[in-house]
Design a protein around this motif. Sequence first.
Motif, PDB file in Angstrom:
ATOM      1  N   ALA A 187     -30.633  -0.688  11.500  1.00  0.00           N
ATOM      2  CA  ALA A 187     -30.746   0.111  12.693  1.00  0.00           C
ATOM      3  C   ALA A 187     -31.408  -1.460  13.866  1.00  0.00           C
ATOM      4  N   ASN A 188     -31.066  -1.834  14.748  1.00  0.00           N
ATOM      5  CA  ASN A 188     -32.110  -1.949  15.877  1.00  0.00           C
ATOM      6  C   ASN A 188     -33.212  -1.500  15.581  1.00  0.00           C
ATOM      7  N   PRO A 189     -35.346  -2.652  15.338  1.00  0.00           N
ATOM      8  CA  PRO A 189     -35.873  -2.168  15.422  1.00  0.00           C
ATOM      9  C   PRO A 189     -36.585  -0.443  16.724  1.00  0.00           C
ATOM     10  N   VAL A 199     -34.639  -0.746   8.984  1.00  0.00           N
ATOM     11  CA  VAL A 199     -34.141  -1.722  10.190  1.00  0.00           C
ATOM     12  C   VAL A 199     -33.486  -2.198   9.622  1.00  0.00           C
ATOM     13  N   ARG A 200     -32.686  -2.964  10.776  1.00  0.00           N
ATOM     14  CA  ARG A 200     -31.697  -4.577  10.179  1.00  0.00           C
ATOM     15  C   ARG A 200     -32.554  -5.821   9.469  1.00  0.00           C
ATOM     16  N   GLN A 201     -31.910  -6.045   8.357  1.00  0.00           N
ATOM     17  CA  GLN A 201     -32.885  -7.492   7.964  1.00  0.00           C
ATOM     18  C   GLN A 201     -31.959  -9.370   8.711  1.00  0.00           C
ATOM     19  N   ASN A 241     -39.636  -7.248  15.884  1.00  0.00           N
ATOM     20  CA  ASN A 241     -39.747  -8.128  17.542  1.00  0.00           C
ATOM     21  C   ASN A 241     -39.448  -8.991  16.900  1.00  0.00           C
ATOM     22  N   ASP A 242     -38.438  -9.728  18.519  1.00  0.00           N
ATOM     23  CA  ASP A 242     -38.487 -11.055  17.974  1.00  0.00           C
ATOM     24  C   ASP A 242     -38.904 -12.159  18.354  1.00  0.00           C
ATOM     25  N   ASN A 243     -40.392 -12.259  18.004  1.00  0.00           N
ATOM     26  CA  ASN A 243     -41.711 -13.394  17.812  1.00  0.00           C
ATOM     27  C   ASN A 243     -41.725 -12.666  15.603  1.00  0.00           C
ATOM     28  N   ASP A 244     -40.829 -12.211  15.139  1.00  0.00           N
ATOM     29  CA  ASP A 244     -41.339 -12.723  13.937  1.00  0.00           C
ATOM     30  C   ASP A 244     -39.792 -12.630  13.180  1.00  0.00           C
ATOM     31  N   GLY A 245     -39.171 -13.412  14.147  1.00  0.00           N
ATOM     32  CA  GLY A 245     -37.280 -13.284  13.410  1.00  0.00           C
ATOM     33  C   GLY A 245     -37.533 -14.383  12.103  1.00  0.00           C
ATOM     34  N   LEU A 246     -36.185 -14.974  11.631  1.00  0.00           N
ATOM     35  CA  LEU A 246     -36.285 -16.123  10.435  1.00  0.00           C
ATOM     36  C   LEU A 246     -36.888 -17.377  11.846  1.00  0.00           C
ATOM     37  N   LEU A 247     -36.012 -17.660  12.691  1.00  0.00           N
ATOM     38  CA  LEU A 247     -35.670 -18.619  13.939  1.00  0.00           C
ATOM     39  C   LEU A 247     -37.281 -18.822  14.168  1.00  0.00           C
ATOM     40  N   MET A 248     -38.281 -17.805  14.890  1.00  0.00           N
ATOM     41  CA  MET A 248     -39.309 -17.606  15.569  1.00  0.00           C
ATOM     42  C   MET A 248     -40.470 -18.586  13.772  1.00  0.00           C
TER      43      MET A 248
END
Length: 342
Positions: A187-189, A199-201, A241-248
């Motif tokens: 699921a989306n956060p 929540v999605r991985q 959130n967007d700041n906690d993803g693999l890219l960040m």
Amino acid sequence: ATTSSDEEDDSDSSTKPIRSEKKKNPASLFQTGGDPPKERKSKKKVPPKGAESEEETLETLQKNSNKKGKAKKSKKLKEERPPSPVIEVDNLEEFVLQPAPQGVTIKCRVTRDKKGMDRGLYPTYYLHLDNDKKVFLLAGRKRKKSKTSNYLISIDPTDLSRGGENFIGKLRSNLMGTRFTVFDNGANPDRANADWSNVRQELSAVVYETNVLGFKGPRKMTVIIPGMNADGERVPIRPRNDNDGLLMRWQNRNMDNVIELHNKAPVWNDETQSYVLNFHGRVTHASVKNFQIVHGSDPDYIVMQFGRVADDAFTMDYNYPLCAVQAFAIALSSFDGKLACE
């Protein structure tokens, strides 16, 4: 364009990762989870040992399955080759999310279907095991009316809907089409339950280096994946959130439980006037999309390789620690038009 070179067989050990495993265990390259007690680790190792002979047989089969440029090996392994193939996929959903067994290369084929009204713009991609049974694994298709490239990945070749029960993951790009993130079907956060377990991985991320000067040269890719724990399982990364993803995390060099991989740099060949990589017969056509993904500490261990064998057919081979969804999504990212990278 990166072409396949078979002549380097003696000098390049790039597709013999499994052989070097005894000297240097590739599993250690990807382990990031904390070290649990040693007793637990040794307990875990007992079941796989029973399967070892099966894995060796599987490897034998897979090495033999490619007749081109493999004559020497085939002779050696002929006696061991059992009559029936190969990987049994009992539970498809489980199989495509599970890391490849250590010491086994899972060889697949990707086909692109452009038939139909808008298939030119939105082709469907299918992933099958590259063996006699041609077992279907995954299908992927770009979503329409999406501002960025957004591919849905399904375990059903006909049902590619976001709400369907066969939806297994997705690949999403940034506006430029140079950075991609791969999610599972969680699921989306915003719709998280109390303990965030639904929540999605994030399964991986791919970064293509932008080529601002416009020089024609090989693409440069960085692949970011979650690390593995001591039991050989993927460390779950569920960004809130967007700041906690693999890219960040990668951008901020916060590499806890995160592994960085790169595509192997091809070598310029004066004779063919092209960049070449040794795919040992698994790739037959030159293409900017051909690539091999390796870990910086062991460039001989090919985590994944992908390359063209016909206009709309590609081979895709992956090893531990990747699963089919990760490898397929990384391959799909290479199909996307990246103006900034060509």
